[in-house]
Structure formats: C-alpha cells, structure tokens
Motif scaffolding. Structure first.
Motif, PDB file in Angstrom:
ATOM      1  N   ASP A 280       0.855  -1.196   0.000  1.00 47.74           N
ATOM      2  CA  ASP A 280       0.000   0.000   0.000  1.00 47.74           C
ATOM      3  C   ASP A 280       0.887   1.241   0.000  1.00 47.74           C
ATOM      4  O   ASP A 280       1.534   1.552   0.999  1.00 47.74           O
ATOM      5  N   GLU A 283       0.086   3.975   2.703  1.00 46.94           N
ATOM      6  CA  GLU A 283       0.400   3.705   4.111  1.00 46.94           C
ATOM      7  C   GLU A 283       1.880   3.932   4.359  1.00 46.94           C
ATOM      8  O   GLU A 283       2.726   3.157   3.906  1.00 46.94           O
ATOM      9  N   ARG A 284       2.186   5.032   5.060  1.00 47.93           N
ATOM     10  CA  ARG A 284       3.581   5.356   5.350  1.00 47.93           C
ATOM     11  C   ARG A 284       3.893   5.338   6.835  1.00 47.93           C
ATOM     12  O   ARG A 284       5.022   5.578   7.242  1.00 47.93           O
ATOM     13  N   ARG A 285       2.884   5.027   7.645  1.00 49.12           N
ATOM     14  CA  ARG A 285       3.059   5.095   9.106  1.00 49.12           C
ATOM     15  C   ARG A 285       3.415   3.755   9.720  1.00 49.12           C
ATOM     16  O   ARG A 285       3.956   3.696  10.820  1.00 49.12           O
ATOM     17  N   GLN A 288       5.638  -2.534   6.498  1.00 50.73           N
ATOM     18  CA  GLN A 288       4.996  -3.442   5.558  1.00 50.73           C
ATOM     19  C   GLN A 288       6.032  -4.438   5.038  1.00 50.73           C
ATOM     20  O   GLN A 288       7.223  -4.142   4.998  1.00 50.73           O
TER      21      GLN A 288
END
Length: 600
Positions: A280, A283-285, A288
């Motif tokens: 994703d 989604e950088r927080r 992954q």
C-alpha cells in the motif's frame, strides 16, 4: 560544443543488432569523429553485425532469439534489450564492446582520485553521457565509456578539450560509483533528467503512483536491483536522510555505499518498490512486508521487501533471494566431512527434534534447507512453517506465518500435524507454546527441524529450559544441535601471509602447539577482485552436539551448559572456535575475522 557537453543526444540504432534503423547511417555518424582519435574506430555496419555475433555467443540461443524479437518489436538496440531483459550482465556487455572495438575494459584502479579537466567538461555531461576522463598520458586523454557504440561522447570530449581520445570500456556499476565520487549529484548543475523531472516530496497518492510508474523511476529501480544481483550483493538498503537518499549494498555480511540520489526522489523511488511488491503506497506510518519477482540475467530472482517509517521517510530493505546462487549442499557450505557425517546420521533418526542455532544472518535457514533437500523423497511428506518463505523447494509443502490473522507458528504446527507429515520444519521456536507442540510432534513419531537464537550448541539447552520445557522432555526428544556462524573468506588474489606474534597465538590457544615454531597466518590486503576489501565470499563455521546417552543423562539431571559442552568435547565435538582456527591456519579466513565473529 558547450551545449553538446551539457545535453548529449545519441542515436538509437542497432535495431535487432543488424541495422541502424534511423536517419543516422554508420557512414554519416563516423564523419563527426575527429580523425586524431587514435584508438576509436568508426562504427560501421560490419561492427554492428560483429557485435550481434559476439553477443550471440555470450547468451543462450533461446535468450538471443528472444532479445532479437523484443528489439524488433520495441525498435530498441539489441545490446540494450538483452541487458534490460537480464539475458546478459553489465560485465558481459562491457566485454563485448571491448572485443568489438579492440580496447580494454577499465579497472577500478583506472579511475582518478580527483576529477580530470573539470574546467572544460561539465559534471552534468559526464553523468548524462556515461563517460569519465581517466588520465592524460603522452598527450592523449583516456576516457571510460559505458556505451561502446556511442561515437558522440568521445568526439565531443576530444573537441572540447583539444586532446585526442583513447577509449576504455566501463562496467556501468564501476563507472556510476566513480561519477558519484568525482561529480556528486548534489552539486549545482549535476541534476539528472530524473532529478529535475520529479516534483517535491509531498504528493497525493494518485500523482505519486503515476510518477512511480514512469520510465525514469522504473529504470532506476531495475538498474539498482540488476547491479546488486550481478555483483552478488545479498541486500539492498534504501535509506532517506535530510539531504539525500543513500543506497547501500551488503556484500559478505558487510554494508557498502553504492550510490546516492537527491531527496526529492524519495517518495517516487520508494513508491515504485512498494508497487512492485504489491504494498500500500498510501500507508507510510506502519511497517509493511512483501515480495517481488524480477528477471535478472534471464533468471527469476525473488526479493523480500521490508519497509519501516523513519525520521525522513520510509526505509526500504530488499533481501535478494537468488536460488541459482545458493547450492543446498553441505560441502558447498564449507562444513567439514566429519561434522556433516554426524549431522546426517542424526537426520536419519525417524523422530525427535534437531535444531540449528546462531544469530541473525548466520546461515541457519540455508543449512535447514540443505537438510530438507536430503530428506525430501517420494517416501516422505515434508511440511514447513516459515516466516517468511525464503526459497521455494520442489516437493515440499511450504506454509507462511501470518501474525496479523492469527496464523502463528503454534497455530500452524497444531493443524499441520493432522496432515500426517513425516518431517516438519518450523522456522523458529520462539515461545513455550510452539516448543511444547514441537515436543508433542516429536514424541508422536515426527522428525522436527527448527532454529533458535543461541551462541553455542550447549547454550541451546539453557534457552529451551528458559522457555519452560522440562528437562525430562528435552532429554527425550532432542537429537542434536548444530550451532554455526559465517566468516568471510580471504580473497585468494591478494591475501598476504605473516608470522603470528605470541599474543595472537595465546588468544588462539596455540602457544603450546607452536612452541619453538613459527605460525603462519594470512590477512586481508584488497584488490579489484574483492572491491578492495580483502575478502570474497563467506563460509559456515559450525559445531555439532549429538545428544548421546551421556548428554541425555546430563540434560535430565539439569546440569549446566558448561558441563554439557565439556562432555560433548570429550566425546569428540569440535567447537566453532577450534574450527575457525583451523580455517585461519589453512589461509581460508583471517585471525581478525575470528576475533570479530567467533566467541572463544
């Protein structure tokens, strides 16, 4: 000419390797080459045909045919298409150019320590044209050129500097490293087409996806992976900082900086990797994990991708899993014959637990896969539980742990026992629940292979006790423990011998063995073959503790690991430390490597 040195243009010619395919014919192209360029030949149709013939010998017939078809369809040069498809390596293409033109390939030692003729040649030009001035000798300027068919770059440099030009062919990864060192991209005027092409870091997701899917970023990521694979790196680390993106490759367990890019590439570069790994990008927080399959040199390579947030953006690590570069053979791992024989005898026992231990990156998984290859027969059903699955082996039923949906080692192990396996491989025994189920599996007639993180074979007993396993259960199911490390091998081209001083002999416990005699060891020197490190390749150093009747009794009595280790040594176990000293005496590794990696 000043404009040419800032923004070079090159014809695309050599379509399918037999024709130039555009308005520039070989004859008209060669008119622009200064007549006083002594070793630079004219690029004529004969040379184009000869290059195709050379390349045909350097890759498989099917690969060459595939490249020709792709070159015709894309109207791109055959040599570039073969390289892009991974059918030839950068080194192979450089050798082909050198053979075509009758010039040498540039060595790492050829590149200067300071930029040459910097007042006449703009940094932006050398980056864009992929050319680097090397030296001036007897009035002739030697340059390293990445593209052997580019007649414009040497012609332009000859016209701008007034020197006749002599060519050497550059291996792109060596050239890029030299250009980054001599002409850093952070300096004014060195922005590449990619750098100026991209906007600032903060982008909406749709725009970011568009940028990550455009040719410059795709090419950058593909080249990064290809170079890492071709130079036999094991990991790629992409790390954003305040003013740059640092890219490092790991060789033989050590990290080396490979290249750097401007910080405004950060989002697009990392997003491209995430898109390839089907992660994703919005989604950088949160961390992954994913996988990428990519063809390099005509071979499918698996990349294990991990991202985590950091102060200046997401940090990405790509673990390179090249099945063709790994041989699941105990002899190829460097393990001694006696140890392999004892370990193999233990694997032949139909039930029980066999453990391979060591720190992260010590080669435990490779050793386990090698053991599974021996056990993998039609008569046996072999199941594995892994986190993650590193290599896919034919004939094994492999399952991956997914913690986010409750698919843990323990949960999978409990259910896989209903699948009637003969051999189970559990990636790691991390907790009491997993350990207890593994014990139950061993008690009910299964052979269980797994790993743990301990410093020695005997220390594994203490580790399992700390998890909560009873001594009587351990003594009943444990069949053997293999503890190992990886040590770097000295480069055989440049290693240098020396006479060890007394203090080194004392640390190695050899003062009595060599009393009155000289002990000869080798240390790392550094050369072009080993990237100036002095080391090339790694091998396993191990100790194997078989659980004999005497060891069983000591475990059931709750004896300390030191007592267990002493008994194992008396029964013939060679410790990791002694095994590593033997390697140093043979000249395989250095004393410094032993002191760094092996506990006395």
């Amino acid at each position: 000419m000043a404009r040419m040195l800032q923004s070079p243009t090159q014809p695309r010619g050599l379509r399918s390797g037999l024709t130039t395919g555009n308005k520039f014919s070989p004859k008209t192209l060669t008119k622009q080459v200064p007549s006083r360029t002594p070793t630079f030949r004219k690029i004529e149709r004969g040379h184009i045909e000869k290059l195709a013939q050379i390349l045909a010998k350097k890759c498989s017939a099917t690969g060459f045919d595939r490249g020709q078809r792709a070159a015709l369809e894309s109207e791109e040069r055959l040599d570039k298409v073969l390289l892009t498809l991974g059918l030839i390596s950068e080194q192979t293409l450089a050798d082909a150019y050198a053979e075509l033109l009758g010039v040498p390939v540039a060595d790492l030692s050829d590149y200067p320590t300071l930029p040459l003729l910097a007042e006449l040649i703009k940094p932006v030009y050398v980056h864009a044209a992929r050319v680097c001035p090397l030296r001036i000798d007897t009035g002739i300027l030697t340059v390293a050129l990445a593209d052997g068919l580019d007649i414009f770059a040497p012609a332009a440099i000859a016209a701008a500097t007034g020197y006749p030009v002599r060519l050497k062919i550059a291996v792109p990864i060596d050239l890029d490293a030299a250009l980054c060192r001599l002409y850093p991209k952070g300096e004014a005027g060195t922005e590449s087409c990619i750098d100026s092409y991209l906007p600032v870091v903060e982008e909406d997701v749709a725009r970011l996806r568009d940028i990550a899917n455009e040719a410059p970023i795709i090419r950058l990521v593909n080249e990064m992976v290809s170079r890492a694979v071709e130079t036999k790196a094991t990991d790629i680390h992409i790390e954003p900082f305040e003013d740059e993106i640092r890219v490092r490759y790991r060789y033989d367990g050590q990290l080396y900086e490979a290249e750097s890019h401007q910080i405004n590439l950060s989002s697009a570069l990392i997003s491209r990797v995430k898109i390839m790994a089907q992660l994703d990008i919005a989604e950088r927080r949160l961390p992954q994990d994913g996988r990428i399959k990519i063809a390099v040199r005509g071979t499918e390579i698996d990349l294990r991708v991990s991202t985590i947030p950091s102060l200046h953006g997401e940090t990405v690590v790509l673990r390179i899993l090249d099945r063709t570069a790994v041989e699941f053979d105990f002899e190829k791992l460097g393990l001694p014959a006696l140890l392999v024989d004892n370990f193999s005898k233990t694997l032949s026992i139909p039930n029980g637990i066999v453990l391979v231990t060591g720190p992260t990156g010590s080669g435990k998984t490779t050793t386990l896969y090698t053991a599974l290859e021996r056990l993998n027969t039609i008569a046996r059903k072999v199941n594995t539980i892994e986190d993650p699955i590193e290599y896919q082996l034919k004939g094994l039923i492999q399952t991956q742990v997914r913690q986010n949906i409750g698919l843990t080692f323990a949960a999978l192990l409990r259910n896989i026992l209903r699948q009637d396996p003969d051999v189970l491989m559990v990636g790691e025994i991390r907790d009491l629940e997993t350990a207890e189920i593994a014990v139950q599996a061993a008690l009910t007639g299964h052979l269980v292979l797994s790993t743990a993180h301990t410093n020695s074979a005997a220390a594994t007993i203490t580790r399992l006790r700390d998890m909560g396993l009873a001594d009587f259960l351990l003594s009943s199911v444990l069949r053997g423990v293999l503890a190992q490390r990886l040590v770097r091998q000295l480069c055989h081209y440049c290693k240098q011998d020396y006479i060890a001083p007394l203090d080194v002999l004392i640390r190695l416990k050899l003062q009595e063995t060599f009393a009155g005699r000289e002990a000869r060891f080798w240390h790392a020197a550094g050369c072009d073959h080993c990237r100036r490190t002095g080391y090339k390749g790694r091998q396993a150093v191990a100790e194997f503790l078989p659980v004999t009747s005497r060891i069983q009794r000591l475990i059931s009595e709750g004896r300390h690991e030191s007592d267990i280790a002493k008994a194992a040594i008396e029964e013939g176990m060679v410790t990791m430390f002694q095994a590593s000293v033997d390697l140093a005496l043979k000249g395989t590794t250095s004393v410094e490597e032993i002191f760094t990696n092996i506990r006395e």
